[in-house]
Motif scaffolding. Structure first.
Motif, PDB file in Angstrom:
ATOM      1  N   ASN A 295       0.811  -1.222   0.000  1.00 39.79           N
ATOM      2  CA  ASN A 295       0.000   0.000   0.000  1.00 39.79           C
ATOM      3  C   ASN A 295       0.843   1.270   0.000  1.00 39.79           C
ATOM      4  OD1 ASN A 295      -2.644   1.448   0.456  1.00 39.79           O
ATOM      5  ND2 ASN A 295      -1.556   2.081   2.294  1.00 39.79           N
ATOM      6  N   GLN A 296       1.964   1.238   0.707  1.00 39.96           N
ATOM      7  CA  GLN A 296       2.778   2.443   0.850  1.00 39.96           C
ATOM      8  C   GLN A 296       3.953   2.493  -0.123  1.00 39.96           C
ATOM      9  OE1 GLN A 296       3.851   2.873   4.999  1.00 39.96           O
ATOM     10  NE2 GLN A 296       1.844   2.165   5.675  1.00 39.96           N
ATOM     11  N   VAL A 297       3.979   1.557  -1.074  1.00 41.89           N
ATOM     12  CA  VAL A 297       5.046   1.537  -2.071  1.00 41.89           C
ATOM     13  C   VAL A 297       4.510   2.151  -3.354  1.00 41.89           C
ATOM     14  CG1 VAL A 297       6.647   0.108  -3.367  1.00 41.89           C
ATOM     15  CG2 VAL A 297       6.038  -0.514  -1.029  1.00 41.89           C
ATOM     16  N   ASN A 298       5.085   3.256  -3.777  1.00 39.06           N
ATOM     17  CA  ASN A 298       4.539   4.023  -4.891  1.00 39.06           C
ATOM     18  C   ASN A 298       5.208   3.736  -6.232  1.00 39.06           C
ATOM     19  OD1 ASN A 298       2.723   5.412  -3.204  1.00 39.06           O
ATOM     20  ND2 ASN A 298       4.379   6.761  -2.532  1.00 39.06           N
ATOM     21  N   CYS A 299       6.149   2.831  -6.271  1.00 43.29           N
ATOM     22  CA  CYS A 299       6.807   2.542  -7.543  1.00 43.29           C
ATOM     23  C   CYS A 299       7.177   1.068  -7.593  1.00 43.29           C
ATOM     24  CB  CYS A 299       8.060   3.403  -7.718  1.00 43.29           C
ATOM     25  SG  CYS A 299       9.278   3.180  -6.407  1.00 43.29           S
ATOM     26  N   ASP A 300       7.420   0.580  -8.791  1.00 44.65           N
ATOM     27  CA  ASP A 300       7.814  -0.816  -8.955  1.00 44.65           C
ATOM     28  C   ASP A 300       9.194  -1.024  -8.337  1.00 44.65           C
ATOM     29  OD1 ASP A 300       5.497  -1.343 -10.315  1.00 44.65           O
ATOM     30  OD2 ASP A 300       6.371  -0.915 -12.281  1.00 44.65           O
ATOM     31  N   THR A 301       9.293  -2.068  -7.555  1.00 46.17           N
ATOM     32  CA  THR A 301      10.577  -2.345  -6.914  1.00 46.17           C
ATOM     33  C   THR A 301      10.673  -3.824  -6.593  1.00 46.17           C
ATOM     34  OG1 THR A 301      11.991  -1.882  -5.014  1.00 46.17           O
ATOM     35  CG2 THR A 301       9.619  -1.789  -4.638  1.00 46.17           C
ATOM     36  N   ALA A 302      11.874  -4.324  -6.631  1.00 44.04           N
ATOM     37  CA  ALA A 302      12.126  -5.711  -6.241  1.00 44.04           C
ATOM     38  C   ALA A 302      12.771  -5.766  -4.863  1.00 44.04           C
ATOM     39  CB  ALA A 302      13.026  -6.388  -7.277  1.00 44.04           C
ATOM     40  N   ASP A 303      12.909  -4.615  -4.248  1.00 44.44           N
ATOM     41  CA  ASP A 303      13.532  -4.525  -2.931  1.00 44.44           C
ATOM     42  C   ASP A 303      12.471  -4.747  -1.859  1.00 44.44           C
ATOM     43  OD1 ASP A 303      14.956  -4.045  -0.684  1.00 44.44           O
ATOM     44  OD2 ASP A 303      15.249  -1.890  -1.038  1.00 44.44           O
ATOM     45  N   TYR A 304      12.442  -5.943  -1.299  1.00 47.52           N
ATOM     46  CA  TYR A 304      11.392  -6.272  -0.344  1.00 47.52           C
ATOM     47  C   TYR A 304      11.502  -5.476   0.952  1.00 47.52           C
ATOM     48  CZ  TYR A 304      10.114 -10.081  -3.440  1.00 47.52           C
ATOM     49  OH  TYR A 304       9.699 -10.807  -4.526  1.00 47.52           O
ATOM     50  N   ASP A 305      12.663  -4.875   1.191  1.00 46.90           N
ATOM     51  CA  ASP A 305      12.793  -4.034   2.376  1.00 46.90           C
ATOM     52  C   ASP A 305      11.923  -2.784   2.273  1.00 46.90           C
ATOM     53  OD1 ASP A 305      14.536  -5.768   3.554  1.00 46.90           O
ATOM     54  OD2 ASP A 305      16.341  -4.764   2.802  1.00 46.90           O
ATOM     55  N   SER A 306      11.471  -2.474   1.049  1.00 42.92           N
ATOM     56  CA  SER A 306      10.633  -1.290   0.847  1.00 42.92           C
ATOM     57  C   SER A 306       9.178  -1.539   1.242  1.00 42.92           C
ATOM     58  CB  SER A 306      10.688  -0.848  -0.623  1.00 42.92           C
ATOM     59  OG  SER A 306      12.012  -0.544  -1.009  1.00 42.92           O
ATOM     60  N   PHE A 307       8.824  -2.823   1.416  1.00 39.04           N
ATOM     61  CA  PHE A 307       7.441  -3.164   1.733  1.00 39.04           C
ATOM     62  C   PHE A 307       7.262  -3.293   3.245  1.00 39.04           C
ATOM     63  CE2 PHE A 307       8.114  -4.507  -2.575  1.00 39.04           C
ATOM     64  CZ  PHE A 307       6.896  -4.309  -3.217  1.00 39.04           C
ATOM     65  N   PRO A 308       6.316  -2.556   3.821  1.00 36.10           N
ATOM     66  CA  PRO A 308       6.084  -2.671   5.269  1.00 36.10           C
ATOM     67  C   PRO A 308       5.588  -4.067   5.640  1.00 36.10           C
ATOM     68  CG  PRO A 308       4.999  -0.723   4.346  1.00 36.10           C
ATOM     69  CD  PRO A 308       5.447  -1.555   3.192  1.00 36.10           C
ATOM     70  N   ILE A 309       6.030  -4.562   6.775  1.00 38.70           N
ATOM     71  CA  ILE A 309       5.569  -5.857   7.277  1.00 38.70           C
ATOM     72  C   ILE A 309       4.249  -5.657   8.022  1.00 38.70           C
ATOM     73  CG2 ILE A 309       6.061  -7.741   8.884  1.00 38.70           C
ATOM     74  CD1 ILE A 309       9.020  -7.326   8.318  1.00 38.70           C
ATOM     75  N   ILE A 310       3.239  -6.400   7.606  1.00 40.49           N
ATOM     76  CA  ILE A 310       1.951  -6.340   8.302  1.00 40.49           C
ATOM     77  C   ILE A 310       2.004  -7.233   9.536  1.00 40.49           C
ATOM     78  CG2 ILE A 310      -0.521  -6.817   8.138  1.00 40.49           C
ATOM     79  CD1 ILE A 310      -0.358  -6.251   5.153  1.00 40.49           C
ATOM     80  N   VAL A 311       2.383  -8.497   9.320  1.00 41.13           N
ATOM     81  CA  VAL A 311       2.483  -9.440  10.430  1.00 41.13           C
ATOM     82  C   VAL A 311       3.439 -10.554  10.009  1.00 41.13           C
ATOM     83  CG1 VAL A 311       0.526 -10.852   9.657  1.00 41.13           C
ATOM     84  CG2 VAL A 311       1.126 -10.813  12.091  1.00 41.13           C
ATOM     85  N   SER A 312       4.072 -11.170  10.977  1.00 42.65           N
ATOM     86  CA  SER A 312       4.991 -12.261  10.667  1.00 42.65           C
ATOM     87  C   SER A 312       4.971 -13.298  11.781  1.00 42.65           C
ATOM     88  CB  SER A 312       6.418 -11.729  10.488  1.00 42.65           C
ATOM     89  OG  SER A 312       6.923 -11.271  11.730  1.00 42.65           O
ATOM     90  N   TYR A 313       5.379 -14.509  11.420  1.00 43.16           N
ATOM     91  CA  TYR A 313       5.590 -15.554  12.431  1.00 43.16           C
ATOM     92  C   TYR A 313       6.826 -16.349  12.045  1.00 43.16           C
ATOM     93  CZ  TYR A 313       5.202 -19.328  15.685  1.00 43.16           C
ATOM     94  OH  TYR A 313       5.487 -20.216  16.699  1.00 43.16           O
ATOM     95  N   PRO A 314       7.775 -16.512  12.950  1.00 41.11           N
ATOM     96  CA  PRO A 314       7.868 -15.827  14.248  1.00 41.11           C
ATOM     97  C   PRO A 314       7.969 -14.311  14.056  1.00 41.11           C
ATOM     98  CG  PRO A 314       9.428 -17.658  14.091  1.00 41.11           C
ATOM     99  CD  PRO A 314       8.907 -17.421  12.716  1.00 41.11           C
ATOM    100  N   PRO A 315       7.613 -13.549  15.080  1.00 40.32           N
ATOM    101  CA  PRO A 315       7.670 -12.090  14.953  1.00 40.32           C
ATOM    102  C   PRO A 315       9.060 -11.613  14.558  1.00 40.32           C
ATOM    103  CG  PRO A 315       6.505 -12.724  16.947  1.00 40.32           C
ATOM    104  CD  PRO A 315       7.102 -13.976  16.397  1.00 40.32           C
ATOM    105  N   VAL A 316       9.093 -10.662  13.633  1.00 32.98           N
ATOM    106  CA  VAL A 316      10.359 -10.093  13.186  1.00 32.98           C
ATOM    107  C   VAL A 316      10.744  -8.961  14.123  1.00 32.98           C
ATOM    108  CG1 VAL A 316      11.540  -8.863  11.339  1.00 32.98           C
ATOM    109  CG2 VAL A 316       9.961 -10.723  10.787  1.00 32.98           C
ATOM    110  N   ARG A 317      11.929  -9.034  14.655  1.00 33.17           N
ATOM    111  CA  ARG A 317      12.410  -7.976  15.548  1.00 33.17           C
ATOM    112  C   ARG A 317      13.096  -6.893  14.723  1.00 33.17           C
ATOM    113  NH1 ARG A 317       9.182  -9.201  19.545  1.00 33.17           N
ATOM    114  NH2 ARG A 317       9.418 -11.392  20.202  1.00 33.17           N
ATOM    115  N   ILE A 318      12.551  -5.695  14.783  1.00 35.74           N
ATOM    116  CA  ILE A 318      13.121  -4.584  14.009  1.00 35.74           C
ATOM    117  C   ILE A 318      13.895  -3.658  14.933  1.00 35.74           C
ATOM    118  CG2 ILE A 318      12.581  -2.630  12.524  1.00 35.74           C
ATOM    119  CD1 ILE A 318      10.080  -4.099  11.653  1.00 35.74           C
TER     120      ILE A 318
END
Length: 318
Positions: A295-318
């Motif tokens: 939702n918050q990515v405004n351009c085509d990208t293959a960099d997954y770090d640009s995509f916000p994490i909604i939820v993960s298991y196990p939880p990702v520690r940022i």
């Protein structure tokens, strides 16, 4: 309230409470003894047709059950019934024009109600078509259509005799509006707006159900009978939205209670998506299962770090 007003008010009260047999009895009592067919008799006959149409509408009569799923009828017969009734009420309205302004007003208001029903039938068909033909449902499109219906019919069928059915119609529209608006807000990962909208839909569903129960189920007339199919579908839609909300904001919600209580609450959901993630991760021995948002990515990208994490298991520690 005049006698005629009281009769029509009682009729629409029975309709709004899904007490269709009482509605038919109400009309039968109002019919004059056998004699020549008058415009009033025609009006009463149309009310009986309306009773049958409303019963079919609440059972999603514009769809049919086949192989445990709803599919569109090709002839769209219930919508046609409402259109035919509109035309018939217009004829009666014209006949009353110079003789009985009270019944003319009744016809005008009922025609407005029939138009509103047709609007909702079209909306539900639109939801069905999007759900079965599109990979992703366009929530904002459904939301805009719903809000158009609300605005279009806001000043319609406001006569006191139609007050009961107008109240139920407004609840139905509000429920659909709030649920699709909640899904739209969920796409934007908006916690509080989504929560408020889901709660609003829940409150209105409860209010609508209480109107059904007031003079029917409490008397045991529909004992052991299920809720009408349309109402059940709206309840399931709310359950689906709540399930998605609980997944998207699992970490926020989990911080508000103990882990065991959180698991217990999730088990009550229509779909426990988080547990499905846990099961998937364990079954396939994955390092991590992550749901990302674009939702918050405004351009085509293959960099997954640009995509916000909604939820993960196990939880990702940022």
């Amino acid at each position: 309230m005049e006698k005629e007003d009281e009769f029509l008010f009682n009729f629409f009260t029975h309709i709004s409470q899904l007490n269709f047999d009482k509605a038919k009895e109400c009309v039968e009592k109002e019919k004059p003894p056998k004699g020549p067919i008058t415009q009033k008799t025609t009006f009463l006959n149309l009310l009986q047709q309306l009773t049958l149409a409303e019963k079919s509408y609440m059972d999603i009569g514009f769809l049919q059950n086949k192989q445990k799923s709803f599919i569109l009828r090709k002839d769209n017969s219930l919508r046609a019934v409402y259109e035919y009734m509109k035309n018939d009420f217009r004829k009666v309205e014209d006949a009353f024009k110079n003789s009985n302004t009270r019944y003319q007003n009744y016809c005008q208001n009922i025609i407005q109600f029939l138009s509103a029903r047709i609007n909702l039938i079209d909306l539900y068909e639109k939801v069905y078509n999007q759900a079965t033909t599109n990979k992703h449902m366009v929530y904002v499109d459904i939301l805009n259509s719903t809000e158009t219906i609300i605005q279009t019919n806001n000043l319609g069928f406001t006569d006191i005799t139609l007050t009961p059915i107008k109240a139920v119609f407004s609840l139905e529209c509000d429920i659909v509006q709030q649920l699709f608006k909640a899904m739209f807000e969920l796409q934007k990962l908006q916690f509080l707006p989504s929560l408020a909208l889901i709660h609003g839909a829940h409150t209105r569903l409860a209010a609508w159900e209480s109107k059904m129960q007031r003079e029917t189920w409490k008397l045991g007339l529909f004992k052991n009978s299920p809720l009408p199919i349309l109402f059940q579908w709206l309840q399931k839609l709310k359950g689906a939205v709540l399930s998605k909300f609980s997944l998207y904001f699992h970490d926020i919600l989990a911080n508000q209670t103990a882990p065991t209580e959180m698991r217990h609450l999730c088990l009550k959901l229509q779909h426990d998506y988080y547990q499905k993630m846990v099961t998937f991760q364990r079954k396939h021995e994955a390092a991590c299962v992550i749901l990302l948002s674009d939702n918050q990515v405004n351009c085509d990208t293959a960099d997954y770090d640009s995509f916000p994490i909604i939820v993960s298991y196990p939880p990702v520690r940022i």
